[in-house]
Design an enzyme around this catalytic site. Structure first.
Site, PDB file in Angstrom:
ATOM      1  CE1 TYR A 121      -4.469   0.894   0.164  1.00 10.57           C
ATOM      2  CE2 TYR A 121      -3.542   2.731   1.371  1.00 10.57           C
ATOM      3  CZ  TYR A 121      -4.586   2.165   0.682  1.00 10.57           C
ATOM      4  OH  TYR A 121      -5.750   2.862   0.519  1.00 10.57           O
TER       5      TYR A 121
ATOM      6  CE  LYS B 255      -6.902   6.303   1.026  1.00  9.09           C
ATOM      7  NZ  LYS B 255      -7.800   7.156   0.225  1.00  9.09           N
TER       8      LYS B 255
HETATM    9  P1  NAD Z   1     -12.125   3.948  -7.941  1.00 11.29           P
HETATM   10  O1  NAD Z   1     -10.966   3.714  -8.842  1.00 11.29           O
HETATM   11  O2  NAD Z   1     -13.450   3.534  -8.402  1.00 11.29           O
HETATM   12  O3  NAD Z   1     -12.191   5.476  -7.478  1.00 11.29           O
HETATM   13  C1  NAD Z   1     -11.068   6.330  -7.483  1.00 11.29           C
HETATM   14  C2  NAD Z   1     -11.523   7.601  -8.153  1.00 11.29           C
HETATM   15  O4  NAD Z   1     -10.517   8.607  -8.088  1.00 11.29           O
HETATM   16  C3  NAD Z   1     -11.843   7.386  -9.659  1.00 11.29           C
HETATM   17  O5  NAD Z   1     -13.167   7.794  -9.920  1.00 11.29           O
HETATM   18  C4  NAD Z   1     -10.853   8.315 -10.349  1.00 11.29           C
HETATM   19  O6  NAD Z   1     -11.371   8.872 -11.548  1.00 11.29           O
HETATM   20  C5  NAD Z   1     -10.672   9.375  -9.267  1.00 11.29           C
HETATM   21  N1  NAD Z   1      -9.494  10.227  -9.508  1.00 11.29           N
HETATM   22  C6  NAD Z   1      -8.184   9.836  -9.580  1.00 11.29           C
HETATM   23  N2  NAD Z   1      -7.429  10.907  -9.907  1.00 11.29           N
HETATM   24  C7  NAD Z   1      -8.263  11.990 -10.011  1.00 11.29           C
HETATM   25  C8  NAD Z   1      -8.090  13.358 -10.351  1.00 11.29           C
HETATM   26  N3  NAD Z   1      -6.883  13.869 -10.654  1.00 11.29           N
HETATM   27  N4  NAD Z   1      -9.190  14.167 -10.381  1.00 11.29           N
HETATM   28  C9  NAD Z   1     -10.412  13.686 -10.095  1.00 11.29           C
HETATM   29  N5  NAD Z   1     -10.651  12.393  -9.779  1.00 11.29           N
HETATM   30  C10 NAD Z   1      -9.587  11.550  -9.747  1.00 11.29           C
HETATM   31  O7  NAD Z   1     -11.720   3.172  -6.589  1.00 11.29           O
HETATM   32  P2  NAD Z   1     -12.376   3.199  -5.121  1.00 11.29           P
HETATM   33  O8  NAD Z   1     -11.841   1.997  -4.463  1.00 11.29           O
HETATM   34  O9  NAD Z   1     -13.829   3.429  -5.223  1.00 11.29           O
HETATM   35  O10 NAD Z   1     -11.660   4.449  -4.439  1.00 11.29           O
HETATM   36  C11 NAD Z   1     -12.363   5.523  -3.846  1.00 11.29           C
HETATM   37  C12 NAD Z   1     -11.705   5.930  -2.537  1.00 11.29           C
HETATM   38  O11 NAD Z   1     -11.900   4.884  -1.571  1.00 11.29           O
HETATM   39  C13 NAD Z   1     -10.207   6.149  -2.621  1.00 11.29           C
HETATM   40  O12 NAD Z   1      -9.857   7.238  -1.796  1.00 11.29           O
HETATM   41  C14 NAD Z   1      -9.645   4.867  -2.040  1.00 11.29           C
HETATM   42  O13 NAD Z   1      -8.346   5.016  -1.521  1.00 11.29           O
HETATM   43  C15 NAD Z   1     -10.661   4.642  -0.950  1.00 11.29           C
HETATM   44  N6  NAD Z   1     -10.666   3.284  -0.366  1.00 11.29           N
HETATM   45  C16 NAD Z   1     -10.821   2.194  -1.158  1.00 11.29           C
HETATM   46  C17 NAD Z   1     -10.828   0.927  -0.598  1.00 11.29           C
HETATM   47  C18 NAD Z   1     -10.948  -0.305  -1.452  1.00 11.29           C
HETATM   48  O14 NAD Z   1     -10.602  -1.390  -0.988  1.00 11.29           O
HETATM   49  N7  NAD Z   1     -11.447  -0.193  -2.673  1.00 11.29           N
HETATM   50  C19 NAD Z   1     -10.684   0.782   0.801  1.00 11.29           C
HETATM   51  C20 NAD Z   1     -10.553   1.923   1.597  1.00 11.29           C
HETATM   52  C21 NAD Z   1     -10.546   3.172   0.995  1.00 11.29           C
END
Ligand code: NAD
Length: 259
Positions: free
Chosen positions: A159, A166
């Site tokens: 990670y 984070k």
């Molecule tokens: P995802 O890939 O669907 O979402 C990530 C989003 O970030 C995408 O829509 C992407 O277009 C956007 N993004 C990236 N760069 C950008 C920019 N320059 N401008 C605007 N938008 C931008 O994946 P996700 O898992 O839904 O991630 C969403 C959040 O949840 C993130 O912060 C991720 O770290 C967090 N998260 C995810 C998990 C998991 O296991 N999936 C767990 C905990 C936290």
């Protein structure tokens, strides 16, 4: 099942890329509660899929392109929303990015540019989003929500730099909550367990991380998108009116375990 009524409220959701995005599950929950939505998407690459999804909501959503790497994009987006909707009661920041090379191998090898990029997009972006959203929230109060992960507190090999991002993000939640609490604007984070999305699949070791979460968490399973979305709905609603600066773990309890 309790119900939350957000009719008459406007919510801006950043981070829908496709139907697996956590932001999409949250958008659907806010829509079911009656909020009018704005979906802010990154760029042309995802615009078609975001527009398709937006069309399935019960209340038609505005979709606006907003790459958060430039403050001007965020500022002009909220100026447009102010012109079209006047007020906003909830903003969801569900955005993260790091170079694939920085999501595996040794953290010790993280380069300066990769570090800067990951922190800029995944952590700093919450600051201008909150700054430009706040004036639209002053009238009715509002809620800002971001998405975090336990790697802010503990080491998850693979990670890497995203753990640093984070940690910064969770600190921002507390500082922003302190700045804006007097305006009745609350700022919180959900620390979610692993979910299969575009972003998580890029993390080396993600499969193991997910398996171990299910094995060791008190509830003996992984979380669902709906569980995250329901907590997001709660944090965006008046039901959580006394909660700010908080990081709520939605991870079937994994974070409490020592082994
Ligand atoms: P995802 O890939 O669907 O979402 C990530 C989003 O970030 C995408 O829509 C992407 O277009 C956007 N993004 C990236 N760069 C950008 C920019 N320059 N401008 C605007 N938008 C931008 O994946 P996700 O898992 O839904 O991630 C969403 C959040 O949840 C993130 O912060 C991720 O770290 C967090 N998260 C995810 C998990 C998991 O296991 N999936 C767990 C905990 C936290």
């Amino acid at each position: 099942m309790f119900s939350i009524d957000l009719s008459g409220k406007n919510a801006v959701v950043f981070g829908v890329a496709n139907q697996r995005s956590i932001a999409w599950a949250i958008a659907q929950a806010l829509d079911r509660a009656g909020a009018k939505l704005v979906l802010a998407y990154q760029n042309e690459r995802v615009s078609k899929s975001v527009e398709k999804l937006a069309a399935t909501l019960s209340t038609p959503a505005m979709t606006i392109e907003c790459d958060v790497s430039a403050d001007e994009n965020v500022e002009s987006m909220f100026a447009r929303i102010q012109g079209e909707l006047g007020h906003v009661e909830a903003v969801v920041h569900s955005i993260a990015f790091a170079n694939r090379d920085d999501l595996g191998g040794g953290f010790v090898d993280t380069g300066r540019e990769g570090f800067r990029l990951a922190l800029d997009i995944s952590a700093y972006s919450l600051v201008p989003i909150t700054r430009y959203a706040a004036p639209l929230m002053v009238e009715n109060g509002g809620a800002v929500l971001t998405m975090s992960f336990l790697a802010s507190e503990r080491v998850f090999p693979g990670y890497n730099v995203m753990g640093t991002a984070k940690a910064a993000l969770e600190n921002e939640v507390r500082q922003l909550a302190s700045d804006l609490g007097g305006d009745n604007i609350r700022v919180n984070a959900i620390s979610a367990g692993p979910l299969d999305t575009l972003s998580s699949r890029v993390i080396s070791g993600y499969r193991d991380m997910k398996r171990i979460h299910a094995e060791r968490s008190p509830m003996g399973r992984n979380i669902t998108l709906d569980e995250v979305a329901n907590t997001a709905l709660f944090l965006c609603s008046g039901m959580s009116s006394g909660i700010t600066g908080e990081v709520i773990h939605v991870d079937t309890g994994y974070h409490i375990m020592g082994i």
